[in-house]
Design a protein around this motif. Sequence first.
Motif, PDB file in Angstrom:
ATOM      1  N   TRP A   1      57.923  41.437  75.988  1.00  0.00           N
ATOM      2  CA  TRP A   1      57.458  42.826  75.966  1.00  0.00           C
ATOM      3  C   TRP A   1      56.143  42.952  76.751  1.00  0.00           C
ATOM      4  CZ3 TRP A   1      58.296  47.813  74.865  1.00  0.00           C
ATOM      5  CH2 TRP A   1      57.212  48.636  74.548  1.00  0.00           C
ATOM      6  N   TYR A   2      55.208  42.041  76.494  1.00  0.00           N
ATOM      7  CA  TYR A   2      53.922  42.100  77.202  1.00  0.00           C
ATOM      8  C   TYR A   2      54.147  41.973  78.703  1.00  0.00           C
ATOM      9  CZ  TYR A   2      51.663  41.664  72.672  1.00  0.00           C
ATOM     10  OH  TYR A   2      51.247  41.894  71.392  1.00  0.00           O
ATOM     11  N   ALA A   3      55.071  41.070  79.096  1.00  0.00           N
ATOM     12  CA  ALA A   3      55.340  40.882  80.532  1.00  0.00           C
ATOM     13  C   ALA A   3      55.969  42.156  81.109  1.00  0.00           C
ATOM     14  CB  ALA A   3      56.266  39.681  80.735  1.00  0.00           C
ATOM     15  N   ARG A   4      56.915  42.724  80.377  1.00  0.00           N
ATOM     16  CA  ARG A   4      57.608  43.914  80.873  1.00  0.00           C
ATOM     17  C   ARG A   4      56.653  45.088  81.012  1.00  0.00           C
ATOM     18  NH1 ARG A   4      62.467  46.173  77.244  1.00  0.00           N
ATOM     19  NH2 ARG A   4      61.209  47.998  76.757  1.00  0.00           N
ATOM     20  N   GLN A   5      55.726  45.226  80.054  1.00  0.00           N
ATOM     21  CA  GLN A   5      54.800  46.366  80.071  1.00  0.00           C
ATOM     22  C   GLN A   5      53.526  46.060  80.862  1.00  0.00           C
ATOM     23  OE1 GLN A   5      57.421  48.207  78.621  1.00  0.00           O
ATOM     24  NE2 GLN A   5      55.657  49.463  78.062  1.00  0.00           N
ATOM     25  N   ASN A   6      53.470  44.840  81.393  1.00  0.00           N
ATOM     26  CA  ASN A   6      52.270  44.438  82.126  1.00  0.00           C
ATOM     27  C   ASN A   6      51.010  44.533  81.267  1.00  0.00           C
ATOM     28  OD1 ASN A   6      51.262  43.315  84.364  1.00  0.00           O
ATOM     29  ND2 ASN A   6      51.158  45.191  85.588  1.00  0.00           N
ATOM     30  N   LEU A   7      51.110  44.070  80.055  1.00  0.00           N
ATOM     31  CA  LEU A   7      49.981  44.092  79.127  1.00  0.00           C
ATOM     32  C   LEU A   7      49.403  42.689  79.007  1.00  0.00           C
ATOM     33  CD1 LEU A   7      51.678  46.124  76.248  1.00  0.00           C
ATOM     34  CD2 LEU A   7      49.808  46.930  77.724  1.00  0.00           C
ATOM     35  N   LYS A   8      48.093  42.611  78.837  1.00  0.00           N
ATOM     36  CA  LYS A   8      47.472  41.304  78.661  1.00  0.00           C
ATOM     37  C   LYS A   8      47.129  41.125  77.177  1.00  0.00           C
ATOM     38  CE  LYS A   8      44.023  38.327  80.825  1.00  0.00           C
ATOM     39  NZ  LYS A   8      43.756  37.615  79.597  1.00  0.00           N
ATOM     40  N   PRO A   9      47.832  40.232  76.501  1.00  0.00           N
ATOM     41  CA  PRO A   9      47.502  40.030  75.080  1.00  0.00           C
ATOM     42  C   PRO A   9      46.181  39.277  74.952  1.00  0.00           C
ATOM     43  CG  PRO A   9      49.140  38.433  75.786  1.00  0.00           C
ATOM     44  CD  PRO A   9      48.891  39.331  76.971  1.00  0.00           C
ATOM     45  N   LEU A  10      45.694  39.187  73.731  1.00  0.00           N
ATOM     46  CA  LEU A  10      44.475  38.403  73.487  1.00  0.00           C
ATOM     47  C   LEU A  10      44.754  36.937  73.781  1.00  0.00           C
ATOM     48  CD1 LEU A  10      41.579  38.494  72.341  1.00  0.00           C
ATOM     49  CD2 LEU A  10      42.577  38.133  70.067  1.00  0.00           C
ATOM     50  N   PHE A  11      45.855  36.412  73.222  1.00  0.00           N
ATOM     51  CA  PHE A  11      46.337  35.067  73.533  1.00  0.00           C
ATOM     52  C   PHE A  11      47.850  35.139  73.690  1.00  0.00           C
ATOM     53  CE2 PHE A  11      42.458  34.054  71.119  1.00  0.00           C
ATOM     54  CZ  PHE A  11      41.806  33.267  72.061  1.00  0.00           C
ATOM     55  N   PRO A  12      48.368  34.590  74.787  1.00  0.00           N
ATOM     56  CA  PRO A  12      49.811  34.696  74.996  1.00  0.00           C
ATOM     57  C   PRO A  12      50.608  33.659  74.203  1.00  0.00           C
ATOM     58  CG  PRO A  12      48.793  33.591  76.856  1.00  0.00           C
ATOM     59  CD  PRO A  12      47.672  33.963  75.919  1.00  0.00           C
ATOM     60  N   PHE A  13      51.852  33.955  74.020  1.00  0.00           N
ATOM     61  CA  PHE A  13      52.835  32.999  73.496  1.00  0.00           C
ATOM     62  C   PHE A  13      52.733  31.701  74.297  1.00  0.00           C
ATOM     63  CE2 PHE A  13      57.158  31.241  74.051  1.00  0.00           C
ATOM     64  CZ  PHE A  13      57.595  31.140  72.741  1.00  0.00           C
ATOM     65  N   GLY A  14      52.793  30.583  73.623  1.00  0.00           N
ATOM     66  CA  GLY A  14      52.770  29.289  74.326  1.00  0.00           C
ATOM     67  C   GLY A  14      51.374  28.741  74.569  1.00  0.00           C
ATOM     68  N   PHE A  15      50.342  29.569  74.256  1.00  0.00           N
ATOM     69  CA  PHE A  15      48.971  29.160  74.584  1.00  0.00           C
ATOM     70  C   PHE A  15      48.437  28.136  73.581  1.00  0.00           C
ATOM     71  CE2 PHE A  15      44.360  29.589  74.229  1.00  0.00           C
ATOM     72  CZ  PHE A  15      43.973  29.493  75.557  1.00  0.00           C
ATOM     73  N   GLY A  16      47.655  27.196  74.084  1.00  0.00           N
ATOM     74  CA  GLY A  16      46.962  26.248  73.224  1.00  0.00           C
ATOM     75  C   GLY A  16      46.191  25.261  74.092  1.00  0.00           C
ATOM     76  N   LEU A  17      44.934  25.011  73.716  1.00  0.00           N
ATOM     77  CA  LEU A  17      44.093  24.092  74.491  1.00  0.00           C
ATOM     78  C   LEU A  17      44.193  22.681  73.920  1.00  0.00           C
ATOM     79  CD1 LEU A  17      40.936  26.375  74.678  1.00  0.00           C
ATOM     80  CD2 LEU A  17      42.671  26.058  76.466  1.00  0.00           C
ATOM     81  N   SER A  18      43.668  21.748  74.699  1.00  0.00           N
ATOM     82  CA  SER A  18      43.674  20.339  74.311  1.00  0.00           C
ATOM     83  C   SER A  18      42.282  19.788  74.607  1.00  0.00           C
ATOM     84  CB  SER A  18      44.738  19.629  75.155  1.00  0.00           C
ATOM     85  OG  SER A  18      44.575  18.242  75.110  1.00  0.00           O
ATOM     86  N   TYR A  19      41.983  18.599  74.104  1.00  0.00           N
ATOM     87  CA  TYR A  19      40.737  17.931  74.496  1.00  0.00           C
ATOM     88  C   TYR A  19      40.913  17.177  75.804  1.00  0.00           C
ATOM     89  CZ  TYR A  19      39.260  18.925  69.671  1.00  0.00           C
ATOM     90  OH  TYR A  19      38.935  19.537  68.474  1.00  0.00           O
ATOM     91  N   THR A  20      42.128  17.225  76.369  1.00  0.00           N
ATOM     92  CA  THR A  20      42.333  16.668  77.703  1.00  0.00           C
ATOM     93  C   THR A  20      42.992  17.751  78.567  1.00  0.00           C
ATOM     94  OG1 THR A  20      43.233  14.794  78.938  1.00  0.00           O
ATOM     95  CG2 THR A  20      44.603  15.642  77.159  1.00  0.00           C
ATOM     96  N   GLN A  21      43.327  17.424  79.816  1.00  0.00           N
ATOM     97  CA  GLN A  21      43.973  18.408  80.697  1.00  0.00           C
ATOM     98  C   GLN A  21      45.262  17.808  81.254  1.00  0.00           C
ATOM     99  OE1 GLN A  21      40.601  17.367  81.761  1.00  0.00           O
ATOM    100  NE2 GLN A  21      39.908  18.729  80.102  1.00  0.00           N
ATOM    101  N   PHE A  22      46.147  18.709  81.640  1.00  0.00           N
ATOM    102  CA  PHE A  22      47.438  18.276  82.187  1.00  0.00           C
ATOM    103  C   PHE A  22      47.690  18.973  83.516  1.00  0.00           C
ATOM    104  CE2 PHE A  22      47.615  18.118  77.576  1.00  0.00           C
ATOM    105  CZ  PHE A  22      47.971  16.790  77.363  1.00  0.00           C
ATOM    106  N   ARG A  23      48.428  18.268  84.380  1.00  0.00           N
ATOM    107  CA  ARG A  23      48.802  18.873  85.670  1.00  0.00           C
ATOM    108  C   ARG A  23      50.308  18.753  85.832  1.00  0.00           C
ATOM    109  NH1 ARG A  23      46.406  15.548  89.732  1.00  0.00           N
ATOM    110  NH2 ARG A  23      48.497  14.729  90.103  1.00  0.00           N
ATOM    111  N   TYR A  24      50.893  19.772  86.437  1.00  0.00           N
ATOM    112  CA  TYR A  24      52.339  19.779  86.687  1.00  0.00           C
ATOM    113  C   TYR A  24      52.603  19.646  88.175  1.00  0.00           C
ATOM    114  CZ  TYR A  24      52.176  22.029  82.080  1.00  0.00           C
ATOM    115  OH  TYR A  24      51.931  22.327  80.768  1.00  0.00           O
ATOM    116  N   ASP A  25      53.535  18.757  88.567  1.00  0.00           N
ATOM    117  CA  ASP A  25      53.941  18.606  89.971  1.00  0.00           C
ATOM    118  C   ASP A  25      55.449  18.436  90.050  1.00  0.00           C
ATOM    119  OD1 ASP A  25      51.231  18.195  91.333  1.00  0.00           O
ATOM    120  OD2 ASP A  25      51.185  16.608  89.810  1.00  0.00           O
TER     121      ASP A  25
END
Length: 735
Positions: free
Chosen positions: A606-630
């Motif tokens: 719904w947020y994507a369809r309406q172009n709305l920016k939620p406070l925190f999106p679905f799937g969000f979560g931080l870590s004490y490390t970082q990851f990269r995708y290739d």
Amino acid sequence: MKHKLIAASVCSAAFVASAQTGLAQAPAAQPAANAGAQAAATEAAMTPAERTLMTHGFMALPGFVKGPFPADAVVGAGYIPGVPRLNVPSLRETDASLGVSYVGGLRKDGGATPLPSGVAMASTWNPELIQRGGAVIGAEAKAKGFNIMLAGGVNLMRDPRNGRTFEYLSEDPLLSGVLGGAAIAGIQSNHMISTVKHFALNGQETGRHFIDSRIGEAAARESDLLAFQIAIERGRPGAVMCAYNKVNGAQSCDNDWLLNRVLKHDWAYQGFVMSDWGAVPSLDSALHGLDQQSGEQLDPAVFFGDQLAASAAKDAAWAARLKDMNRRILNSVYANGLDRDPPVKKPLDKAAGDAATEAAARQGIVLLRNVGDVLPLTAKARKIAVIGGFSANGVLSGGGSSQVQADGGPALTIPTSPAGPLAGFSDETFHRSVPLDAIAAKAAGAEVTYRNGRYLSEAVAAAKSADVAIVFATQWSTEGFDLPDLTLPDGQDALIAAVAKANPHTIVVLETGSAVLMPWLGDTAAVLEAWYPGGRGAQAIASVLFGETNPSGRLPISFPASIEQLPRPKMDGADSVEPNMLGKGAEGQTLSANYDIEGADVGYRWYARQNLKPLFPFGFGLSYTQFRYDDLKLTPTGATVTITNTGQRAGADVAQLYLVSGPNGPARRLAGFQKVDLQPGEKRSVQIAIEPRILAAWRDGFWTLAGGRYRLAIGADALDLGPAAEVTLAARRWK
Ligand code: BGC
């Protein structure tokens, strides 16, 4: 030995007549594969009177049962007599998805392991961990004498104000289906039955007994129904519990389309449909697909007893339906081995329970903010001010039928409604797992102070004199009632704002059942969403705060920036329905929820369809490390992506594969996911299966995949998309 079983060596599923009674007797127990044949044979051997024994049952609570409490009943949610003559066990039912429910302490056999709430467990994105949790609570249910768990809550979170959000898993059909299926499989690994519930579109508690969920078929099939379909395929639950609400005009437990067409015909479901407690309108519900009337004291009449027997005696169609009802119930009994491996009461394996609930809580905690790496806490934090949220007493749990307590009951009970027979049902309760103690235990050498947060001035003074302030904040929710809004109640927003202004190193730990608004967010250093973290919640929170656990939780629900962003800023019935969990509405009162507003685009879609920016999106979560995708590569059935842990600590990432566009235009749909543990510097090629129904649309009775190019991307969450790739798919249709 009047009812002795006569060995059936002639034909495994055949019955032979007993010399003493002249009635057919049960054969030897069958392996699961023969469940259907055994069910048919047992049903054929039933007398007319026996045929309505298992089609209805009652709430097994002392004082609620007419006549004597049956000798083999266990105090809990429900009891259905068996047919001892045919070796069919009685069905002894306990709630729910989060463990063996406490029923207000009425069952005098101690407590059980409280798992973290559903939304917390779903934040792990880890089916194995959830299956393990299911296996543990199933074993505990069995050790208390039960053989059915009323678990598997997979309703999609269409509104974060829904009071049962904490019991459910997510706003996404794939995530909810996969995780729900894992939980069910875990429970049923104990030779017992789990339900999947509440079928379907049970999106809010306000007016739950009469609200009509209105939605088009395609939207329903692609969202809430898909979650159930996937959970049923993966978990193979012995029973489906239909819901209180109506769906497109007919009550869920009396809904021919939902039960007969979708569930039994289209999905070829072989188990049985049990009603929710007090959700059966009439005898005709049987013709509309309901197989068992549960909690009959709460219905207007015992429809599935004498009334059903009388109809079957005079009408062949009713007799055929009754035969099918029994066969379905028996099929689930035999397929899950309830007859072969009956419950034996014994002490619980507390160590296994503690380990499973703490593991789930650790992986379910979501790190939402961490400015200047204030977390994890180090030895530099010499003075720590712990404030609010009853953090010196325990961790919060959700209310209602799913309420679980460990031995000794709640650490703390706060009444939320006027005194009365149901008051205990809506008590706010805390588990005996104390954040203040868990923090003090890890903060070796540091001074840890506590203020309850009732007075801002006192909390601010404590925060000012500390190196770090940790504010605990709670949002309690319960079955039966929705949240009026998404604020933190009791002045907690003001408390956090004041403390955060007083100390730049303010860490907020949220114990919430759902999303909350965070007007104070920008002033804080860190925010941890710990949800209702279960019986070892405090230990899990402390282990994340001090870095022993690297947070890997990801939100299974979007956090809106404001109520106005929701598809229904005003919840239906909020101003017209008197809050009452049993209320059937005033005479003639109607209520409906228009789910066609968002249709299948629930939550992040719904947020994507309406172009709305939620406070925190679905799937969000931080870590004490970082990851990269290739190196994202797609095939028609899956993706591979290389994930590298580019930081200094071991951690787990959740690779999320989103559909971003297809021949029908732009979309945002989670098509697959995979959680992976990586050492610092480690790089791994990860495979993610694509769920084809996520790419397809439901059209004219078929899953329909348009031919053409599909673009998918790996996301750190539903908004933050990384590498994308395309794949060409041929058009196809399937059932
Ligand atoms: C709830 C169900 C629960 C049942 C039995 C109902 O009020 O909606 O989830 O399983 O009660 O306790």
